[in-house]
Design a protein around this motif. Sequence first.
Motif, mmCIF file in Angstrom:
data_model
loop_
_atom_site.group_PDB
_atom_site.id
_atom_site.type_symbol
_atom_site.label_atom_id
_atom_site.label_comp_id
_atom_site.label_asym_id
_atom_site.label_seq_id
_atom_site.Cartn_x
_atom_site.Cartn_y
_atom_site.Cartn_z
ATOM 1 N N TYR A 93 45.072 34.196 39.672
ATOM 2 C CA TYR A 93 45.721 35.050 40.663
ATOM 3 C C TYR A 93 45.640 36.528 40.277
ATOM 4 C CZ TYR A 93 47.612 30.614 42.317
ATOM 5 O OH TYR A 93 47.728 29.332 42.795
ATOM 6 N N VAL A 94 45.877 36.834 39.013
ATOM 7 C CA VAL A 94 45.836 38.225 38.572
ATOM 8 C C VAL A 94 44.431 38.794 38.725
ATOM 9 C CG1 VAL A 94 46.143 39.792 36.623
ATOM 10 C CG2 VAL A 94 47.765 37.917 36.985
ATOM 11 N N SER A 95 43.438 38.020 38.316
ATOM 12 C CA SER A 95 42.049 38.480 38.443
ATOM 13 C C SER A 95 41.672 38.712 39.901
ATOM 14 C CB SER A 95 41.098 37.451 37.822
ATOM 15 O OG SER A 95 41.380 37.260 36.450
ATOM 16 N N THR A 96 42.131 37.809 40.782
ATOM 17 C CA THR A 96 41.834 37.954 42.196
ATOM 18 C C THR A 96 42.485 39.204 42.774
ATOM 19 O OG1 THR A 96 41.818 35.535 42.359
ATOM 20 C CG2 THR A 96 41.819 36.776 44.419
ATOM 21 N N LEU A 97 43.730 39.475 42.350
ATOM 22 C CA LEU A 97 44.427 40.671 42.828
ATOM 23 C C LEU A 97 43.729 41.945 42.358
ATOM 24 C CD1 LEU A 97 48.170 39.638 42.380
ATOM 25 C CD2 LEU A 97 46.954 40.001 44.526
ATOM 26 N N ILE A 98 43.235 41.925 41.132
ATOM 27 C CA ILE A 98 42.508 43.092 40.620
ATOM 28 C C ILE A 98 41.241 43.327 41.436
ATOM 29 C CG2 ILE A 98 41.205 44.000 38.653
ATOM 30 C CD1 ILE A 98 43.225 42.601 36.827
ATOM 31 N N ILE A 99 40.533 42.239 41.752
ATOM 32 C CA ILE A 99 39.308 42.347 42.541
ATOM 33 C C ILE A 99 39.601 42.923 43.915
ATOM 34 C CG2 ILE A 99 37.466 41.042 43.682
ATOM 35 C CD1 ILE A 99 37.558 39.090 41.314
ATOM 36 N N VAL A 100 40.647 42.405 44.582
ATOM 37 C CA VAL A 100 40.937 42.888 45.934
ATOM 38 C C VAL A 100 41.463 44.323 45.901
ATOM 39 C CG1 VAL A 100 43.355 42.132 46.162
ATOM 40 C CG2 VAL A 100 41.871 42.145 48.154
ATOM 41 N N ALA A 101 42.145 44.708 44.825
ATOM 42 C CA ALA A 101 42.606 46.097 44.704
ATOM 43 C C ALA A 101 41.415 47.047 44.576
ATOM 44 C CB ALA A 101 43.532 46.238 43.501
ATOM 45 N N ILE A 102 40.449 46.669 43.758
ATOM 46 C CA ILE A 102 39.261 47.503 43.569
ATOM 47 C C ILE A 102 38.449 47.592 44.864
ATOM 48 C CG2 ILE A 102 37.056 47.685 42.351
ATOM 49 C CD1 ILE A 102 38.440 46.411 39.925
ATOM 50 N N THR A 103 38.248 46.449 45.516
ATOM 51 C CA THR A 103 37.451 46.443 46.741
ATOM 52 C C THR A 103 38.163 47.193 47.882
ATOM 53 O OG1 THR A 103 38.362 44.243 47.258
ATOM 54 C CG2 THR A 103 36.208 44.330 46.189
ATOM 55 N N PRO A 127 38.676 50.967 56.885
ATOM 56 C CA PRO A 127 39.003 50.446 55.550
ATOM 57 C C PRO A 127 39.862 49.192 55.588
ATOM 58 C CG PRO A 127 40.164 52.510 55.975
ATOM 59 C CD PRO A 127 39.151 52.352 57.049
ATOM 60 N N ALA A 128 40.800 49.112 56.535
ATOM 61 C CA ALA A 128 41.634 47.909 56.653
ATOM 62 C C ALA A 128 40.787 46.713 57.051
ATOM 63 C CB ALA A 128 42.743 48.132 57.666
ATOM 64 N N SER A 129 39.811 46.943 57.932
ATOM 65 C CA SER A 129 38.922 45.860 58.345
ATOM 66 C C SER A 129 38.098 45.342 57.173
ATOM 67 C CB SER A 129 37.999 46.349 59.462
ATOM 68 O OG SER A 129 37.005 45.388 59.748
ATOM 69 N N ILE A 130 37.480 46.260 56.433
ATOM 70 C CA ILE A 130 36.643 45.854 55.294
ATOM 71 C C ILE A 130 37.484 45.143 54.233
ATOM 72 C CG2 ILE A 130 35.173 46.699 53.424
ATOM 73 C CD1 ILE A 130 34.383 49.015 55.279
ATOM 74 N N ALA A 131 38.658 45.697 53.921
ATOM 75 C CA ALA A 131 39.521 45.095 52.903
ATOM 76 C C ALA A 131 39.972 43.699 53.323
ATOM 77 C CB ALA A 131 40.732 45.986 52.650
ATOM 78 N N ILE A 133 38.415 41.627 55.482
ATOM 79 C CA ILE A 133 37.258 40.722 55.451
ATOM 80 C C ILE A 133 36.984 40.255 54.014
ATOM 81 C CG2 ILE A 133 34.744 40.634 55.735
ATOM 82 C CD1 ILE A 133 35.094 42.418 58.210
ATOM 83 N N ILE A 134 37.040 41.166 53.066
ATOM 84 C CA ILE A 134 36.813 40.804 51.667
ATOM 85 C C ILE A 134 37.903 39.855 51.175
ATOM 86 C CG2 ILE A 134 36.730 41.708 49.306
ATOM 87 C CD1 ILE A 134 35.426 44.225 50.447
ATOM 88 N N THR A 135 39.148 40.098 51.599
ATOM 89 C CA THR A 135 40.243 39.206 51.217
ATOM 90 C C THR A 135 40.011 37.801 51.753
ATOM 91 O OG1 THR A 135 41.826 41.049 51.196
ATOM 92 C CG2 THR A 135 42.732 38.822 51.365
ATOM 93 N N GLY A 136 39.593 37.710 53.002
ATOM 94 C CA GLY A 136 39.293 36.401 53.566
ATOM 95 C C GLY A 136 38.173 35.706 52.827
#
Length: 214
Positions: A93-103, A127-131, A133-136
Amino acid sequence: MIMTEFADQLLVLVMLINFLVLGSSRMAIAIRAVAVQGVVLGVLPAIIHTFSWHLIAIIVGMILAKGLFIPWLLFGAMNKVQIKREVEPYIGYVSTLIIVAITTALAFVFAAKLPLAQEHQGLLFVPASIATIITGFLTLTTRRKAISQVIGYLILENGIFIFGLLLTSAMPVMVEAGALLDLLVGIFVMGIVINHISNEFSTIDTSRLTALKE
């Protein structure tokens, strides 16, 4: 100006929900979070577009589908297979949160370099759209449970919908209705898949499907 600021605030809420979904180990929290995200996105068209009965119909349909009907289906599937938590994601979970924060940060940088129309510059739609989509995509690829992957599909579609809001004036209402229909069809298909996986293998851990042999 006030309406666009309110729209940006709602988009910030959408991005915060992305973090909540990826950071929670509880399936029920993730489903409720996606339901709230769907309702927020259902409200957005009313803020940025002029009133029409077609628009109202689309908004009501989105709120009912994303905020009530689809979460109800997911809770029903979750209760049927007795799932309470997401177990052993492929990435922590922490690694995933770091990835989504960076993206998410990179999405803001990328959006700032796009040649957007004058009325769209400075808004958070891109930016909200891209973020989102990456989260999904991350939810689809880093979670084992089929229900979580349905949630990932929903978030991915939400991200595409946000970007589509910039093009609504150039798109007929039927295209928007078609996108909503695609979403419902996708959920029904995933519901059938979840049901068959559960009946045949007594689990919905999709990683075990790699062990199937002819």
